[in-house]
Scaffold this active site. Structure first.
Site, PDB file in Angstrom:
ATOM      1  N   TRP A 169       0.942  -1.282  -0.101  1.00 59.67           N
ATOM      2  CA  TRP A 169       0.181   0.090   0.002  1.00 59.67           C
ATOM      3  C   TRP A 169       0.866   1.391  -0.203  1.00 59.67           C
ATOM      4  O   TRP A 169       0.374   2.293  -0.635  1.00 59.67           O
ATOM      5  CB  TRP A 169      -0.852  -0.079   1.340  1.00 59.67           C
ATOM      6  CG  TRP A 169      -1.890  -0.917   1.077  1.00 59.67           C
ATOM      7  CD1 TRP A 169      -2.114  -2.159   1.958  1.00 59.67           C
ATOM      8  CD2 TRP A 169      -2.861  -1.316   0.178  1.00 59.67           C
ATOM      9  NE1 TRP A 169      -3.085  -2.817   1.658  1.00 59.67           N
ATOM     10  CE2 TRP A 169      -3.549  -2.671   0.275  1.00 59.67           C
ATOM     11  CE3 TRP A 169      -3.203  -0.687  -0.998  1.00 59.67           C
ATOM     12  CZ2 TRP A 169      -4.712  -3.226  -0.390  1.00 59.67           C
ATOM     13  CZ3 TRP A 169      -4.200  -1.201  -1.850  1.00 59.67           C
ATOM     14  CH2 TRP A 169      -4.958  -2.452  -1.667  1.00 59.67           C
TER      15      TRP A 169
ATOM     16  N   ASP B 146      -1.270   6.716   6.362  1.00 62.48           N
ATOM     17  CA  ASP B 146      -2.610   5.817   6.206  1.00 62.48           C
ATOM     18  C   ASP B 146      -2.413   4.789   7.313  1.00 62.48           C
ATOM     19  O   ASP B 146      -1.524   3.925   7.612  1.00 62.48           O
ATOM     20  CB  ASP B 146      -2.148   4.936   4.811  1.00 62.48           C
ATOM     21  CG  ASP B 146      -2.932   3.877   4.549  1.00 62.48           C
ATOM     22  OD1 ASP B 146      -3.930   3.712   5.247  1.00 62.48           O
ATOM     23  OD2 ASP B 146      -2.896   3.299   3.411  1.00 62.48           O
TER      24      ASP B 146
ATOM     25  N   LYS C 112     -11.555  -1.990   7.025  1.00 66.60           N
ATOM     26  CA  LYS C 112     -10.730  -2.859   7.933  1.00 66.60           C
ATOM     27  C   LYS C 112     -11.167  -2.791   9.592  1.00 66.60           C
ATOM     28  O   LYS C 112     -11.291  -4.037   9.838  1.00 66.60           O
ATOM     29  CB  LYS C 112      -9.173  -2.304   7.903  1.00 66.60           C
ATOM     30  CG  LYS C 112      -8.634  -2.126   6.515  1.00 66.60           C
ATOM     31  CD  LYS C 112      -8.438  -3.288   5.767  1.00 66.60           C
ATOM     32  CE  LYS C 112      -8.499  -3.300   4.122  1.00 66.60           C
ATOM     33  NZ  LYS C 112      -7.548  -2.304   3.688  1.00 66.60           N
TER      34      LYS C 112
END
Ligand SMILES: *Cc1c(COP(=O)(O)O)cnc(C)c1O
Length: 359
Positions: A100, A170, A194
Site C-alpha cells: 500500500w 495511512d 478494515k
C-alpha cells in the site's frame, strides 16, 4: 450461525452494531424509513454525521485545528489526493514498507517528485526500517508512511523522525486500535473497511493549514480537501449508510472504554497468537518480532501444501479467511477490534490440534 471471520478487509464488525442496525433497518428512530433511504440534507442525517464526527473527535482527542472528512473513493483515492493537495514544492518523501505504501509512492510520482527514502522490500517487507535519521529532502512537502502494513503484518512502533516535515499516515488497518497523538501528524487517513465500518467510506483527519486556501484550477473538484472541508463532507451525496455504521462503531468503542481499552484488548488477543507461534514447531510468524502488528498476523508452516490443508480444515471448522496474501503465502489472521478474544483462543486451540495431527 456466525463464523470467526479473520478477513483483512472488509472485515468483522461488532455484532452489537449489526444487530442495532438491523433493528433500525425499516424505521430509523421514527422517521419511517431506513438511513439508506433518507436525504443526506435531512435533519436526521445531519445529526448522524455530526454525532459521528463528535464521537470520533472524542475518541481520538482530535485537536480543534484539524478537520474530519468523511469521503468516498477508498484509501486508494487518497494516494492521489494527498500529493494533489499537499505538494506545494512538488516534492515528497515516501517510506515504502509494503504494497500500500508502494502504491501511494507510485501514484505520487504522477504529480511531482516522490522520493523513496527507506524501504523494507529487500526482505519481503517483513520489518520496519530504522527511521531515526533518514535523508529527508530539504524541500519535502511531507513524509509519507503506511503505519500498519495489512498484508505483511508490520507496524511502526515509533513514528519516523521527519526532521520537522509534515507526517502523512495511512492508518487503514490500525484505525482506532490504540490511542494516537493526532498532533504529531499533518494528515491521518484510512479506509474504514478494515477496523471501523463497511467499505465505501474513507476518513481523512487533516490539519487545517494543510488545506489549500484557494480552490485549485487543475485539480478535480471532488479531490480538493477545500471542497470537502468547506461543505462539511456534504459537497455531494456522501456514503450515508457507511457513515451511520461508523458512528455506531464509534459509540461501541466508547462503551468498551475508548482507545486505551481497545489497545489492552488488542494486545491481549495478539499475545495469545504470537506466544503460540513462538512456541510452535510447525507454525511460525513471518515478521521481525519487534515490528509485529496487533491487527494482522501472517504465519506459515513452510510447506505450501500443508498451508493449504490448514486453511481448508480451518474453514470447515468455522475459521474463515485465513489464507495469506499471495505475495507472502501461508496464512494471515486479521484480529481487528471486533474480533472477540474467544475467536483467537479457539483459533490457537485449533492450530495446536492441527500441529498434533500433522507432526
Ligand atoms: C486496504 C488498504 C488500502 C486500500 O484501501 P481501499 O479502500 O480498497 O482503497 C490502503 N491502505 C491500507 C493500509 C490498506 O489496508
Amino acid at each position: 450461525m456466525r463464523v470467526y471471520n479473520f478477513s483483512a478487509g472488509p472485515a468483522v464488525l461488532p455484532e452489537e452494531v449489526l444487530k442495532e442496525a438491523a433493528e433500525e433497518m425499516l424505521d430509523y428512530k421514527g422517521t419511517g424509513m431506513s438511513v439508506m433511504e433518507m436525504s443526506h440534507r435531512s435533519k436526521a442525517f445531519q445529526q448522524i454525521i455530526d454525532d459521528a464526527e463528535a464521537d470520533l473527535r472524542e475518541l481520538m482527542n482530535i485537536p480543534d485545528n484539524y478537520k474530519v472528512l468523511f469521503l468516498q473513493g477508498g484509501a486508494s483515492q487518497q494516494f492521489a489526493a494527498i500529493p494533489l493537495n499537499l505538494m506545494k514544492n512538488g516534492v515528497a518523501d515516501y517510506i515504502v514498507t509494503g504494497q500500500w505504501a508502494k502504491k501511494a509512492y507510485q501514484e505520487a510520482q504522477k504529480f511531482g517528485k516522490a522520493n523513496k527514502i527507506a524501504s523494507s522490500e529487500d526482505k519481503t517487507f517483513s520489518y520496519i526500517p530504522d527511521c531515526s535519521d533518514l535523508p529527508i529532502s530539504e524541500d519535502a512537502d511531507y513524509v509519507y508512511i503506511c503505519e500498519n502494513n495489512t498484508i505483511y503484518g508490520t507496524k511502526f512502533k515509533e513514528l519516523p523522525n521527519t526532521k520537522g516535515k509534515t507526517l502523512v499516515a495511512d492508518v487503514s488497518s490500525c484505525f482506532l486500535s490504540e490511542p494516537v497523538d493526532v498532533s504529531k501528524y499533518g494528515v491521518i487517513y484510512g479506509g474504514v473497511q478494515k477496523n471501523v465500518g463497511p467499505a465505501g467510506v474513507v476518513i481523512v483527519i487533516i490539519r487545517e493549514d494543510l488545506i489549500p486556501e484557494e480552490a485549485m484550477d487543475n485539480v478535480p473538484t471532488m479531490l480538493q480537501y477545500k471542497t470537502q472541508a468547506d461543505a462539511g463532507s456534504l459537497y455531494n451525496t456522501p456514503p450515508c449508510y457507511g457513515i451511520y455504521i461508523c458512528g455506531k462503531v464509534f459509540k461501541w468503542i466508547k462503551k468498551m472504554g475508548g482507545l486505551e481499552a481497545m489497545k489492552e484488548h488488542n494486545e491481549k488477543k495478539a499475545k495469545i497468537l504470537y506466544d503460540f507461534l513462538d512456541s510452535s514447531e510447525l507454525f511460525k510468524g513471518t515478521v521481525e518480532a519487534k515490528d509485529r502488528s496487533l491487527m494482522n498476523v501472517p504465519f506459515v508452516t513452510g510447506d505450501a501444501d500443508l498451508d493449504a490443508k490448514f486453511v481448508a480444515e480451518a474453514k470447515a471448522a468455522g475459521f474463515e479467511n485465513l489464507k495469506g496474501h499471495r505475495t507472502v503465502g501461508g496464512m494471515r489472521a486479521s484480529i481487528y477490534n471486533a474480533m472477540p478474544i474467544e475467536g483467537v483462543e479457539k483459533l490457537v486451540e485449533f492450530m495446536k490440534k492441527f500441529e498434533e495431527e500433522n507432526k
